[in-house]
Design a protein around this motif. Structure first.
Motif, PDB file in Angstrom:
ATOM      1  N   GLN A  42      -4.179  11.044  35.681  1.00  0.00           N
ATOM      2  CA  GLN A  42      -4.117   9.797  36.445  1.00  0.00           C
ATOM      3  C   GLN A  42      -5.446   9.045  36.436  1.00  0.00           C
ATOM      4  O   GLN A  42      -5.510   7.888  36.846  1.00  0.00           O
ATOM      5  CB  GLN A  42      -3.685  10.076  37.889  1.00  0.00           C
ATOM      6  CG  GLN A  42      -2.392  10.858  38.016  1.00  0.00           C
ATOM      7  CD  GLN A  42      -1.306  10.373  37.072  1.00  0.00           C
ATOM      8  OE1 GLN A  42      -1.136   9.169  36.857  1.00  0.00           O
ATOM      9  NE2 GLN A  42      -0.570  11.314  36.491  1.00  0.00           N
ATOM     10  N   ILE A  43      -6.502   9.691  35.989  1.00  0.00           N
ATOM     11  CA  ILE A  43      -7.803   9.017  35.873  1.00  0.00           C
ATOM     12  C   ILE A  43      -7.814   8.339  34.506  1.00  0.00           C
ATOM     13  O   ILE A  43      -8.197   8.933  33.493  1.00  0.00           O
ATOM     14  CB  ILE A  43      -8.962  10.023  36.007  1.00  0.00           C
ATOM     15  CG1 ILE A  43      -8.808  10.825  37.294  1.00  0.00           C
ATOM     16  CG2 ILE A  43     -10.303   9.305  35.975  1.00  0.00           C
ATOM     17  CD1 ILE A  43      -9.811  11.953  37.442  1.00  0.00           C
ATOM     18  N   SER A  44      -7.344   7.101  34.450  1.00  0.00           N
ATOM     19  CA  SER A  44      -7.142   6.436  33.165  1.00  0.00           C
ATOM     20  C   SER A  44      -7.597   4.981  33.188  1.00  0.00           C
ATOM     21  O   SER A  44      -7.657   4.350  34.239  1.00  0.00           O
ATOM     22  CB  SER A  44      -5.663   6.505  32.760  1.00  0.00           C
ATOM     23  OG  SER A  44      -4.864   5.787  33.674  1.00  0.00           O
ATOM     24  N   ILE A  45      -7.911   4.491  31.982  1.00  0.00           N
ATOM     25  CA  ILE A  45      -8.284   3.086  31.780  1.00  0.00           C
ATOM     26  C   ILE A  45      -7.357   2.516  30.715  1.00  0.00           C
ATOM     27  O   ILE A  45      -7.396   2.954  29.561  1.00  0.00           O
ATOM     28  CB  ILE A  45      -9.750   2.963  31.320  1.00  0.00           C
ATOM     29  CG1 ILE A  45     -10.703   3.606  32.342  1.00  0.00           C
ATOM     30  CG2 ILE A  45     -10.122   1.495  31.105  1.00  0.00           C
ATOM     31  CD1 ILE A  45     -12.135   3.676  31.875  1.00  0.00           C
ATOM     32  N   PRO A  46      -6.497   1.551  31.070  1.00  0.00           N
ATOM     33  CA  PRO A  46      -5.582   0.967  30.075  1.00  0.00           C
ATOM     34  C   PRO A  46      -6.352   0.267  28.960  1.00  0.00           C
ATOM     35  O   PRO A  46      -7.357  -0.395  29.206  1.00  0.00           O
ATOM     36  CB  PRO A  46      -4.768  -0.035  30.902  1.00  0.00           C
ATOM     37  CG  PRO A  46      -4.934   0.397  32.323  1.00  0.00           C
ATOM     38  CD  PRO A  46      -6.308   0.994  32.406  1.00  0.00           C
ATOM     39  N   LEU A  47      -5.881   0.432  27.722  1.00  0.00           N
ATOM     40  CA  LEU A  47      -6.503  -0.217  26.574  1.00  0.00           C
ATOM     41  C   LEU A  47      -5.437  -0.892  25.712  1.00  0.00           C
ATOM     42  O   LEU A  47      -4.265  -0.503  25.750  1.00  0.00           O
ATOM     43  CB  LEU A  47      -7.246   0.828  25.717  1.00  0.00           C
ATOM     44  CG  LEU A  47      -8.503   1.479  26.322  1.00  0.00           C
ATOM     45  CD1 LEU A  47      -9.042   2.519  25.359  1.00  0.00           C
ATOM     46  CD2 LEU A  47      -9.567   0.443  26.621  1.00  0.00           C
ATOM     47  N   PRO A  48      -5.822  -1.925  24.946  1.00  0.00           N
ATOM     48  CA  PRO A  48      -4.864  -2.546  24.023  1.00  0.00           C
ATOM     49  C   PRO A  48      -4.362  -1.530  23.009  1.00  0.00           C
ATOM     50  O   PRO A  48      -5.129  -0.686  22.541  1.00  0.00           O
ATOM     51  CB  PRO A  48      -5.705  -3.634  23.333  1.00  0.00           C
ATOM     52  CG  PRO A  48      -6.841  -3.892  24.255  1.00  0.00           C
ATOM     53  CD  PRO A  48      -7.131  -2.573  24.919  1.00  0.00           C
ATOM     54  N   GLY A  49      -3.091  -1.606  22.686  1.00  0.00           N
ATOM     55  CA  GLY A  49      -2.523  -0.673  21.716  1.00  0.00           C
ATOM     56  C   GLY A  49      -1.580   0.326  22.347  1.00  0.00           C
ATOM     57  O   GLY A  49      -0.851   1.013  21.654  1.00  0.00           O
TER      58      GLY A  49
END
Length: 202
Positions: A42-49
């Protein structure tokens, strides 16, 4: 004779209790490891792709280094089953079977391969084997992840690598190294604590 039979029966009962306790401990450990993986996901950073940056790699490597191939693999399978059943254990609090049909499907399945390969280092703990198994496990995970991206998003191998692997490689390698270091330090502390308790008995 009756005394021998009683001793034999008592021995069998003790053995059965020990086996039951061992199985229960194994299940509890497996559930705990799956829970750790769920929390770190749950410790996440959304990125393109479509592939987010998370601490899953650290948690996965830690679990494999700590518990070994067999138990780590079971924990990952449990984690994947929880997600498939709809529990929000995947990155971004996602869950459901549809996650296995999306861009990250290959990486999810690759977790199991990484757990198996990385956990082999537990058989003969050493810095060299730990690094080799960790990097080999990471390579398996990335390879399966790229296959998933190519199949789902119809990307070329080069494009899939640029989108789903290259942005995460440095972080993932550092995560594996950090996990190995953390487990090594934890092993040392537990070993020291055990020796201290043993010394206090005498």
């Amino acid at each position: 004779m009756p005394e021998n039979e009683a001793l034999k029966q008592n021995s069998l009962l003790q053995k059965e209790k020990t086996e039951q306790h061992s199985r229960l401990s194994g299940w509890l450990q497996m559930a705990l490891l799956a829970a750790i993986l769920s929390v770190f996901s749950q410790i996440s950073i959304p990125l393109p792709g479509g592939v987010p940056m998370t601490l899953q790699t650290f948690a996965l490597a830690f679990i494999a280094y700590w518990a070994g191939s067999s138990q780590a693999f079971r924990a990952v399978v449990l984690y994947l089953l929880m997600g498939a059943l709809g529990l929000p254990v995947f990155a971004g609090f996602k869950g459901g079977f549809q996650c296995f049909l999306g861009p990250t499907s290959g990486f999810l399945l690759g977790f199991a391969a990484m757990a198996l390969v990385t956990g082999l280092s537990r058989l003969r703990p050493s810095r060299t084997l730990g690094i080799i198994c960790g990097l080999a496990g990471l390579a398996c995970c990335h390879a399966m992840g790229l296959c998933g991206l190519m199949l789902v998003l119809k990307l070329s191998p080069a494009r899939a690598f640029m989108v789903g692997s290259l942005p995460f490689l440095a972080k993932d390698v550092l995560s594996v190294a950090a996990a190995w270091t953390a487990v090594r330090q934890l092993d040392k502390r537990l070993c020291f604590a055990s020796l201290k308790q043993l010394a206090l008995r005498f």
